[in-house]
Write a protein that holds these residues in place. Structure first.
Motif, short mmCIF file in Angstrom:
data_model
loop_
_atom_site.label_atom_id
_atom_site.label_comp_id
_atom_site.label_asym_id
_atom_site.label_seq_id
_atom_site.Cartn_x
_atom_site.Cartn_y
_atom_site.Cartn_z
N ASN A 124 0.82 -1.21 0.00
CA ASN A 124 0.00 0.00 0.00
C ASN A 124 0.86 1.26 0.00
O ASN A 124 0.60 2.22 -0.74
CB ASN A 124 -0.91 -0.01 1.23
N SER B 167 2.43 1.88 -3.54
CA SER B 167 1.55 1.95 -4.71
C SER B 167 1.68 3.27 -5.46
O SER B 167 1.80 3.29 -6.69
CB SER B 167 0.10 1.72 -4.30
N PRO C 197 -5.95 -3.57 -0.83
CA PRO C 197 -6.27 -2.15 -0.83
C PRO C 197 -6.47 -1.62 -2.25
O PRO C 197 -5.83 -2.10 -3.20
CB PRO C 197 -5.04 -1.51 -0.19
N VAL D 133 -3.39 -0.60 -4.21
CA VAL D 133 -2.61 -1.68 -4.80
C VAL D 133 -3.22 -2.09 -6.13
O VAL D 133 -2.50 -2.29 -7.13
CB VAL D 133 -2.55 -2.89 -3.84
N ARG E 147 -5.07 9.84 0.50
CA ARG E 147 -4.51 8.93 1.50
C ARG E 147 -4.09 9.66 2.77
O ARG E 147 -4.33 9.19 3.88
CB ARG E 147 -3.30 8.20 0.92
#
Length: 327
Positions: A42, A45, A164, A167, A232
């Motif tokens: 994650n 990514s 996730p 990903v 994020r």
């Protein structure tokens, strides 16, 4: 670069990654858990998305130092749009991120091809210009969690089929990039351009159009990364991801992408991302100072450049179809 050498190099890099993971896992077994593997994937990514764009640029003997600034500016634009339009659909925000990022990348490509300027000079200039644009757009203010659009924050936190969303997005981008470079004639021409620009021009490849294309692609992927980064970490500000372009270049070089152009694979670049992800994840686990992270990365880059320079002396592979190159 010889194909067999490339494959051996990738296997060697994979072996190094496994040795590091096992060594750290021996000291701290939690490092080898599935949960930690997901965390590393994650965390890596967004880097993988940026690395694919940078790799395509490096293949042409260019460089894009503005990717982190592009990421930050596009992220700020999306954050401002989301704050002004709370009901904006996610697909509109993603589309805006792709378009703004592509536009910023296209500016790099236009300046390089129109005025025949060195890519390092152009992208160093736009690196600063885009940072300044963020300050102007936001009046120097931060956009924090409470003002970030819920869809932007929600996307990186989604889980699809046990993995996730970040990903899955990285896998999709990397897979499309591999297919593009492998099966599209534009992708093969990018390799040809980087391997020998004069020969590429002689056989009819439009150098200007290919350079414009690669910088636009790099910018578009940086724009996508900007949206995902803001979502994020739930923040947008002028210095977002400052210096991250060096990490992106490091992953490419570690993965075997030559700064001399024409050499590199998506698999190798992905392994470079994995290497950085594993090292970054390992240092806190074994309680090593974060400052060692930069030292280790720098040492690995120097070793990788030396290895690439040695490999460049090996006879190159065929990069053009025997029937010729289509334009």
């Amino acid at each position: 670069m010889n194909v067999k050498w490339t494959i051996r190099r990738e296997w060697l890099l994979l072996a190094i990654i496994l040795v590091i993971a096992l060594a750290v896992g021996f000291r701290a077994p939690v490092f080898l858990t599935w949960r930690n593997a997901l965390d590393i994937a994650n965390d890596s990514s967004i880097l993988a998305i940026l690395v694919l764009g940078q790799m395509i640029v490096l293949l042409t003997r260019g460089i894009d130092l503005s990717v982190a600034s592009n990421l930050a500016l596009t992220g700020m634009v999306c954050a401002l749009l989301g704050r002004a339009w709370p009901g904006a659909p996610l697909f509109v925000l993603v589309l805006v991120a792709l378009m703004v990022g592509a536009l910023l990348g296209a500016i790099n490509g236009w300046l390089i091809t129109r005025f025949d300027l060195p890519p390092i000079v152009v992208t160093l200039g736009t690196l600063s210009a885009y940072r300044g644009a963020i300050f102007v757009a936001s009046n120097g203010a931060w956009i924090s969690d409470q003002d970030i659009h819920t869809s932007i924050k929600g996307l990186p936190r989604e889980v699809w089929l046990g993995l996730p969303a970040l990903v899955w997005i990285a896998i999709a981008v990397v897979s499309l990039g591999a297919l593009f470079l492998r099966y599209r004639h534009e992708g093969r021409e990018i390799y040809a351009l980087g391997n020998n620009p004069h020969a590429a021009q002689y056989v009819g490849i439009s150098i200007a159009s290919r350079l414009f294309l690669v910088y636009t692609i790099s910018g578009m992927l940086a724009g996508l990364a900007g949206l995902l980064w803001v979502g994020r970490y739930s923040i947008a500000f002028t210095e977002l991801a400052a210096g991250y372009e060096l990490t992106v270049i490091a992953a490419c070089v570690i993965g075997g992408v030559s700064i001399g152009g024409g050499v590199g694979s998506v698999v190798g670049a992905s392994l470079g991302v994995l290497f950085i992800g594993v090292v970054n994840g390992a240092l806190p686990v074994i309680q090593v100072s974060p400052f060692w992270q930069q030292a280790i990365a720098g040492a690995v880059i120097l070793i990788s450049v030396a290895v690439n320079a040695r490999a460049d002396r090996v006879a190159g592979r065929q990069i053009l179809d025997k029937q010729g190159v289509r334009t």
